[in-house]
Motif scaffolding. Structure first.
Motif, mmCIF file in Angstrom:
data_model
loop_
_atom_site.group_PDB
_atom_site.id
_atom_site.type_symbol
_atom_site.label_atom_id
_atom_site.label_comp_id
_atom_site.label_asym_id
_atom_site.label_seq_id
_atom_site.Cartn_x
_atom_site.Cartn_y
_atom_site.Cartn_z
ATOM 1 N N THR A 64 -32.076 2.915 -69.834
ATOM 2 C CA THR A 64 -32.613 2.527 -71.150
ATOM 3 C C THR A 64 -32.009 1.224 -71.705
ATOM 4 O O THR A 64 -30.628 1.083 -71.924
ATOM 5 N N ASP A 65 -32.631 0.058 -72.147
ATOM 6 C CA ASP A 65 -32.030 -1.126 -72.755
ATOM 7 C C ASP A 65 -32.481 -1.254 -74.171
ATOM 8 O O ASP A 65 -33.729 -1.404 -74.479
ATOM 9 N N ARG A 66 -31.780 -1.319 -75.126
ATOM 10 C CA ARG A 66 -32.232 -1.379 -76.522
ATOM 11 C C ARG A 66 -32.256 -3.097 -76.891
ATOM 12 O O ARG A 66 -31.109 -3.608 -76.813
ATOM 13 N N SER A 68 -33.458 -6.501 -79.040
ATOM 14 C CA SER A 68 -33.289 -6.877 -80.298
ATOM 15 C C SER A 68 -33.810 -8.387 -80.613
ATOM 16 O O SER A 68 -33.275 -9.056 -79.724
ATOM 17 N N PRO A 85 -33.368 -2.798 -82.939
ATOM 18 C CA PRO A 85 -33.506 -2.650 -81.987
ATOM 19 C C PRO A 85 -34.593 -1.685 -81.287
ATOM 20 O O PRO A 85 -35.040 -0.913 -81.922
ATOM 21 N N ALA A 87 -36.052 0.259 -77.927
ATOM 22 C CA ALA A 87 -35.854 1.004 -76.552
ATOM 23 C C ALA A 87 -36.942 0.641 -75.690
ATOM 24 O O ALA A 87 -37.961 0.978 -75.560
ATOM 25 N N HIS A 111 -29.147 -7.347 -75.894
ATOM 26 C CA HIS A 111 -29.226 -6.321 -75.189
ATOM 27 C C HIS A 111 -28.128 -5.227 -75.508
ATOM 28 O O HIS A 111 -26.862 -5.721 -75.752
ATOM 29 N N GLY A 114 -28.583 2.001 -74.170
ATOM 30 C CA GLY A 114 -29.156 3.064 -75.044
ATOM 31 C C GLY A 114 -28.882 4.219 -74.452
ATOM 32 O O GLY A 114 -29.033 5.290 -74.892
#
Length: 114
Positions: A64-66, A68, A85, A87, A111, A114
């Motif tokens: 998972t990449d959070r 923003s 952010p 997910a 990035h 997560g």
């Protein structure tokens, strides 16, 4: 019984190879394994339309990449924004939006794992 010249030459060559020290014999080169690159990070594309900003981020990786969205406004009195952010899970596309009152100066996406 006499050996032929080709048999004698081959016998001498084998005898010489066997008498060489171990370091002088050619060895197969063993390559050290190269670690695989870390596969992480959603691919994001941003679009600015007037004072509105939209970003689409697609994460093709298993982690998972959070992501923003960060918007910097062009005017000194116009407050920029840092989005919270969101997910982006594996094989998932997320939409991020932001805006300024007047003109957009810069846009970027950050990035974090997560």
């Amino acid at each position: 019984m006499r050996m032929s010249r080709s048999t004698a030459s081959a016998t001498v060559a084998v005898a010489l190879l066997l008498s060489l020290p171990y370091e002088a014999v050619p060895h197969a080169r063993v390559k050290t394994p190269v670690p695989a690159p870390e596969l992480f990070g959603a691919a994001c594309r941003t679009a600015v339309s007037g004072s509105h900003v939209t970003a689409y981020c697609h994460n093709p990786y298993p982690e998972t990449d959070r992501v923003s969205l960060h918007v910097q406004c062009d005017r000194w009195w116009d407050v920029g924004s840092d989005g919270s952010p969101v997910a982006a899970g594996p094989a998932m596309t997320v939409r991020l939006t932001g805006r300024c009152w007047k003109d957009v100066g810069a846009v970027w996406v950050s990035h974090q794992k997560g």
